[in-house]
Design an enzyme around this catalytic site. Structure first.
Site, mmCIF file in Angstrom:
data_model
loop_
_atom_site.group_PDB
_atom_site.id
_atom_site.type_symbol
_atom_site.label_atom_id
_atom_site.label_comp_id
_atom_site.label_asym_id
_atom_site.label_seq_id
_atom_site.Cartn_x
_atom_site.Cartn_y
_atom_site.Cartn_z
ATOM 1 C CG ASP A 372 -1.927 1.046 1.278
ATOM 2 O OD1 ASP A 372 -2.295 1.532 0.201
ATOM 3 O OD2 ASP A 372 -2.372 1.420 2.384
ATOM 4 C CD GLU A 375 -0.359 5.561 -3.782
ATOM 5 O OE1 GLU A 375 0.167 5.800 -2.682
ATOM 6 O OE2 GLU A 375 -1.110 4.601 -3.975
ATOM 7 C CG ASP A 458 -8.170 4.728 0.873
ATOM 8 O OD1 ASP A 458 -7.980 3.489 0.842
ATOM 9 O OD2 ASP A 458 -7.407 5.514 1.455
HETATM 10 C C1 GLC Z 1 -4.643 3.407 3.054
HETATM 11 C C2 GLC Z 1 -5.174 2.204 2.289
HETATM 12 C C3 GLC Z 1 -6.219 1.504 3.125
HETATM 13 C C4 GLC Z 1 -5.604 1.106 4.458
HETATM 14 C C5 GLC Z 1 -5.047 2.320 5.172
HETATM 15 C C6 GLC Z 1 -4.286 1.960 6.445
HETATM 16 O O1 GLC Z 1 -5.636 4.363 3.196
HETATM 17 O O2 GLC Z 1 -5.680 2.577 1.034
HETATM 18 O O3 GLC Z 1 -6.730 0.383 2.451
HETATM 19 O O4 GLC Z 1 -6.563 0.491 5.251
HETATM 20 O O5 GLC Z 1 -4.150 3.014 4.326
HETATM 21 O O6 GLC Z 1 -3.241 1.118 6.180
#
Ligand code: GLC
Length: 739
Positions: A372, A375, A458
């Protein structure tokens, strides 16, 4: 040098600024003084052309992270043959402008993750990986950047309607797809590096995807468990919560394969650690969950906490694995752990180090990794380039090392997520060579399908986002990425019973099938809204599990042909103008048409069925196609039709986890009097299928009899399994032989 490229275009700035400011702007002069060449090649019987642009001072094109087809016999040619009317020029030292024509009525698809209907025409699409969680109509930059555009020109001769353009540059690109209504598209690329544009001659949509995925690669088969239901939340706070979650699933008999650990399993968000208070014995937890047939996936973000006492930080400093600023300092940005460094995944040595660090997880039996924030997201600098910048700034925020060359971050940013996934994927392959790796990512560039599945970040618990998921995932598939999904139930905000149910109704058909919710939102596990909703969701998840043999065959098909799993109706019915306009229905493979309810308070909708006869998925009289029907889908029903002539291989009884699939009986559901289908079987976890260890049968049904013919024989037949068939004329048992 072909004259075409220097044909002056005097309206670059006018076109860019004119509509907004209604004033004329100075004419931009072409300053290009480098080298360029055009090549052509025949790939899979199709003409592909490539224009290479080497700005002054650049000698060679750096290795592309997207392109894997290296053995192409490229032949230099004088000029582009494509009739897209492509022109380009260099407008300043780091800006290239391209234009091409879009004929009236042509539709545009692809470009990876766009918050848009299926047709992308009529607006600007900026490809610059960004963590912007406001997914509303005005959002432009999103997490992913896949510069592959499909142009569907309905007036082109049949068989050559779909053309493709792939602009291979990891720098920021703005694609203006005729926002001014003058049938002109523009691309602006901010780079000083060489770039290449691939142009695919007109063909059918399946042929075009086959060619694009030959060029950029295809997904290998995912482990079977990763196709089951995944349950996630930011964050299940501790071990006890995870244990009771697992028991809850099993006691309630709601199928589930995977429990996902979000950032709070870590020690103060230090990657490759576990919290000593909340997850003191992760290994034991994983082992106990395995007893209940659960797998565990953990999140791994790129940011490494700046902490001189933290071994990963120390190793990164010692190995020079982190991104550095122009003056040789380690770049520091703010992410979950506070002040953090960013690993430089462009550097091969960093990738090898990072991959090996995953031993921490594999030693504990963690089954898959969720990448995650890649980017990369930085809380203090989410978009490191002004949106109206027409040139790269003199100073880059930090640098990467690629093939010993220093590359500015802004020129490589779009590939950062993919490079991270490459490190993770290659690490998992080394650490567990016999198993198929599972990596999930938020950010990526073209070609990501070789390394990871994706989810679309998200979203919110909004009906708009439920509806938006269909065209968004269709465009992901058309961008070469088959294994994709969105957070079921919605991530941000509080979901409702109705929304969650309707989301599962379509979510069971997403290739990636995960329920995930944000911090401080209400619970949205399948039982969160009481017994009635729970029973309906159970039924839907069971339906997904029954469908797994069909879904696995579709992944095989993707490997063979590049076809996505979720397909727009134009995939199969390109000659049907009504089908081509539809983006609130889709095909899963060629045999299932999904037409979900996407609006609050509705329990019926209009469904367009293309030519043919269509059987409601859960039984009932078939409906004839070529027209619109009004169909009721009460809560909990499966909103889909099956095309006449199909055979769907389905598990008979719902399993609780894919661990049980080996023994599950399979029924071949025959829809019609004469049907065809394919059935695929392998061990679901190892890489032996790559050495041919799998079986595949061609199935035919006619006159009350089902026949099978082995089209690939690579394993002994699974004797634990019973096979049978069901048709309109009755049911029977069958044996699958390898003779
Ligand atoms: C980001 C991700 C989400 C995750 C959060 C905490 O917002 O897109 O899916 O739960 O980070 O890690």
């Amino acid at each position: 040098m072909p004259e075409l490229f220097f044909q002056p275009l005097d309206n670059w700035e006018l076109a860019r600024q004119g509509a907004k400011k209604m004033v004329s702007a100075p004419v931009a002069i072409d300053i290009f003084a480098g080298k360029t060449y055009v090549e052509k090649a025949i790939v899979a019987d199709l003409l592909m052309e490539r224009l290479t642009v080497l700005p002054l001072g650049c000698k060679a094109v750096p290795e592309s992270i997207a392109v894997v087809l290296n053995k192409i016999d490229w032949q230099i040619q004088e000029k582009l043959l494509s009739d897209l009317n492509l022109h380009w020029q260099q407008t300043n030292d780091s800006c290239f402008d391209l234009t091409f024509s879009l004929s009236p009525g042509a539709r545009c698809y692809g470009l990876g993750e766009r918050y848009s209907g299926l047709n992308l025409r009529g607006r600007v699409h900026t490809l610059f990986t960004s963590d912007d969680s406001r997914h509303i109509e005005s959002i432009d930059m999103m997490y992913k950047a896949i510069p592959f555009l499909i142009i569907d020109d309905p007036l082109a001769p049949p068989g050559s309607r779909f053309r493709g353009l792939f602009l291979d540059s990891t720098a920021r690109q703005k694609w203006s797809l005729d926002p001014d209504g003058d049938n002109t598209a523009r691309i602006e690329v901010l780079t000083r590096l060489p770039w290449q544009i691939y142009m695919f001659a007109g063909q059918t949509l399946p042929e075009l995807l086959a060619a694009f995925t030959l060029l950029t690669g295809r997904s290998q088969l995912p482990p079977r468990w990763s196709l089951g239901h995944q349950q996630s939340r930011w964050s299940y706070p501790d071990e006890a919560t995870i244990r009771s979650l697992a028991v809850e699933f099993r006691e309630r008999r709601i199928p589930c394969d995977t429990i996902v650990l979000d950032i709070d399993y870590m020690d103060e968000y230090r990657v490759f650690t576990n919290s000593k208070e909340r997850f003191p014995d992760l290994k034991q937890l994983v082992a106990d969950l395995a007893e209940l047939n659960f797998k565990v996936v953990t999140i791994v973000d790129p940011a490494v906490k700046k902490d001189p006492g933290y071994s990963v930080y120390k190793e990164g400093i010692a190995g020079k694995y982190f991104c550095e600023t122009a003056d040789g300092q380690i770049f520091i940005g703010k992410v979950w752990p506070g002040a953090s460094t960013l690993p430089d995944f462009a550097n091969e040595a960093t990738r090898a180090w990072w991959g090996e660090k995953h031993r921490f997880y594999t030693d504990m039996g963690i089954a898959g990794i969720w990448n995650d924030m890649n980017e990369p997201a930085l809380f203090d600098n989410q978009t490191p380039l002004a949106i109206d910048a027409r040139a790269l700034p003199a100073a880059e925020p930090f640098f990467h090392k690629q093939d010993k060359e220093q590359v500015g971050h802004l020129e490589l940013r779009n590939a950062y997520g993919s490079l991270m996934c490459r490190a993770t994927h290659e690490g998992l392959k080394k650490l567990r060579p016999h198993e198929r790796p599972f990596v999930l990512t938020r950010s990526c560039y073209a070609g990501i399908q070789r390394y990871a599945a994706v989810w679309l970040g998200d979203n919110m618990s909004w009906w708009e986002h439920l509806a938006g998921s269909v065209p968004m995932l269709l465009n992901m598939g058309l961008s070469g990425v088959p294994f994709a999904g969105v957070d079921i139930g919605g991530f941000g905000g509080d979901t409702t019973a109705e929304l969650l149910l309707r989301w599962y109704q379509v979510g069971i058909f997403y290739p990636f099938f995960r329920n995930h919710a944000a911090l401080d939102t209400r619970a949205q596990e399948p039982w969160a809204f009481g017994p009635e909703v729970e029973a309906n969701i159970r039924h839907l998840i069971e339906t997904r599990y029954k469908l797994l043999p069909y879904i696995e065959q579709l992944f095989c098909e993707h490997r063979e042909t590049g076809a996505p799993l979720m397909r727009p109706l134009s995939w199969l019915f390109a000659d049907d103008p009504v089908a081509c306009e539809i983006d609130d229905q889709f095909l899963l493979g060629n045999n299932i048409l999904v037409a979900p309810i996407l609006k609050r308070g509705k329990s019926s909708r209009f469904v367009y069925l293309p030519v043919g006869l269509w059987f409601p998925y859960e039984g009932g009289e078939p409906l004839s196609g070529g027209k619109i029907h009004h169909v009721s889908w009460p809560l909990g029903t499966v909103p889909a039709f099956v095309r006449e002539g199909s055979i769907l291989p389905l598990y008979d009884d719902p399993v609780q986890s894919t661990v049980e699939c080996d023994k599950a009986a399979v029924t071949f559901m025959c829809f019609g009097d004469h049907c065809q289908g394919i059935y695929y079987e392998d061990d679901g976890i190892s890489n032996n299928y790559l050495q041919g260890q799998y079986n595949q049968w061609q199935l035919s049904y006619s006159a009350g009899k089902l026949e099978s013919r082995a089209i690939h024989k690579g394993m002994s037949v699974n004797h634990k399994r019973r096979y049978g068939f069901v048709s309109v004329n009755g049911a029977g048992v069958c044996t699958l032989s390898l003779d």
